[in-house]
Every structure is written in structure tokens, then in C-alpha cells.
Design a protein around this motif. Structure first.
Motif, PDB file in Angstrom:
ATOM      1  N   ALA A  69      51.060  65.088  91.579  1.00  7.71           N
ATOM      2  CA  ALA A  69      50.143  65.168  90.415  1.00  7.71           C
ATOM      3  C   ALA A  69      50.677  64.234  89.510  1.00  7.71           C
ATOM      4  CB  ALA A  69      50.115  66.668  89.995  1.00  7.71           C
ATOM      5  N   ARG A  73      48.460  60.998  88.426  1.00 11.77           N
ATOM      6  CA  ARG A  73      48.013  60.881  86.805  1.00 11.77           C
ATOM      7  C   ARG A  73      48.428  59.572  86.320  1.00 11.77           C
ATOM      8  NH1 ARG A  73      47.838  66.328  83.488  1.00 11.77           N
ATOM      9  NH2 ARG A  73      46.585  64.912  82.253  1.00 11.77           N
ATOM     10  N   ASP A  82      38.635  65.393  86.511  1.00 10.88           N
ATOM     11  CA  ASP A  82      40.113  65.372  86.507  1.00 10.88           C
ATOM     12  C   ASP A  82      40.638  66.413  85.516  1.00 10.88           C
ATOM     13  OD1 ASP A  82      40.027  63.256  88.540  1.00 10.88           O
ATOM     14  OD2 ASP A  82      40.450  61.719  87.290  1.00 10.88           O
ATOM     15  N   TRP A  86      43.050  69.405  86.529  1.00 12.45           N
ATOM     16  CA  TRP A  86      44.528  69.689  86.121  1.00 12.45           C
ATOM     17  C   TRP A  86      44.730  70.964  85.339  1.00 12.45           C
ATOM     18  CZ3 TRP A  86      46.630  66.786  89.154  1.00 12.45           C
ATOM     19  CH2 TRP A  86      46.467  65.398  89.513  1.00 12.45           C
ATOM     20  N   CYS A  89      44.889  73.490  87.772  1.00 12.40           N
ATOM     21  CA  CYS A  89      46.351  73.478  88.555  1.00 12.40           C
ATOM     22  C   CYS A  89      47.261  74.035  87.517  1.00 12.40           C
ATOM     23  CB  CYS A  89      46.744  72.155  88.810  1.00 12.40           C
ATOM     24  SG  CYS A  89      45.823  71.291  90.379  1.00 12.40           S
ATOM     25  N   SER A  90      47.145  73.726  86.318  1.00  7.99           N
ATOM     26  CA  SER A  90      48.019  74.393  85.330  1.00  7.99           C
ATOM     27  C   SER A  90      47.953  75.939  85.073  1.00  7.99           C
ATOM     28  CB  SER A  90      48.022  73.554  83.837  1.00  7.99           C
ATOM     29  OG  SER A  90      48.972  74.338  82.959  1.00  7.99           O
ATOM     30  N   THR A  97      51.531  69.491  85.325  1.00  7.45           N
ATOM     31  CA  THR A  97      51.022  68.017  86.140  1.00  7.45           C
ATOM     32  C   THR A  97      51.100  67.192  84.821  1.00  7.45           C
ATOM     33  OG1 THR A  97      48.840  68.768  85.324  1.00  7.45           O
ATOM     34  CG2 THR A  97      49.685  69.373  87.469  1.00  7.45           C
TER      35      THR A  97
END
Length: 99
Positions: A69, A73, A82, A86, A89-90, A97
Motif C-alpha cells: 500500500a 501510494r 483511492d 485507503w 483498508c484503514s 497505509t
């Protein structure tokens, strides 16, 4: 796809679909490997980075998912989509990330 696999055809799309199948079967480590091979064979599909990050995270390989990641980035300017990825994902996967 199975017919191509049986004939030992190596192609980025074959690996991509095998990765999707492994994700559906919850074989996340195998899925990540297929996505990585697809990336090596084709190189240009940015979505493969995202698929690999998800597969790695679901496989429990947080460190590698975070490293991938961060790499992505650092190479790419964030788009609206995006930012949502992110955030997912967080918040959902617990990945750090940040650059």
C-alpha cells in the motif's frame, strides 16, 4: 479458464481469474500469488495492486499488505476512489497505509 490451465497457458488474464476464484474460495494467500503473477505478466493493470493488498490483508499478512500500500501510494496521486479504498483498508482491515 480451466481449459487454459489444463493446457498450461500462462497469461495475465488467466492468473487474474484464478485469483478471483481463490478469493471467492477464501484462499487469500493463493489469490495474492495469482494477482502477483498477473501483475508480472501484464504489468499495467493498477487494479492488481488493490487486489493484492486485499488478498494479503485477508490472508493475515498485514506487514506485506501495508508495504505494498505504501509503495503504491508513493507512486500514484490519490483519486477519489483511492481515498475510499485507503479508508476501507484503514477502518475495516486495520492497515496503516500512510506514506
Amino acid at each position: 479458464i480451466e481449459a487454459l490451465v489444463e493446457r498450461n497457458v500462462t497469461h495475465e488474464q488467466v492468473e487474474l481469474f484464478l485469483g478471483f476464484r481463490e478469493m471467492a474460495d477464501r484462499n487469500f494467500g493463493a489469490a495474492g500469488s495469482h494477482f502477483e503473477r498477473s501483475q508480472v505478466l501484464g504489468g499495467g493493470n493498477i487494479n492488481l495492486h488493490y487486489y493484492r493488498i486485499l488478498a494479503l490483508a485477508y490472508a493475515g499478512d498485514q506487514k506485506q499488505a501495508e508495504a505494498l500500500a505504501r509503495e503504491l501510494r508513493s507512486k500514484r496521486s490519490a483519486t477519489r476512489n483511492d481515498s475510499r479504498f485507503w479508508e476501507f483498508c484503514s477502518n475495516t482491515l486495520g492497515l496503516d497505509t500512510s506514506n
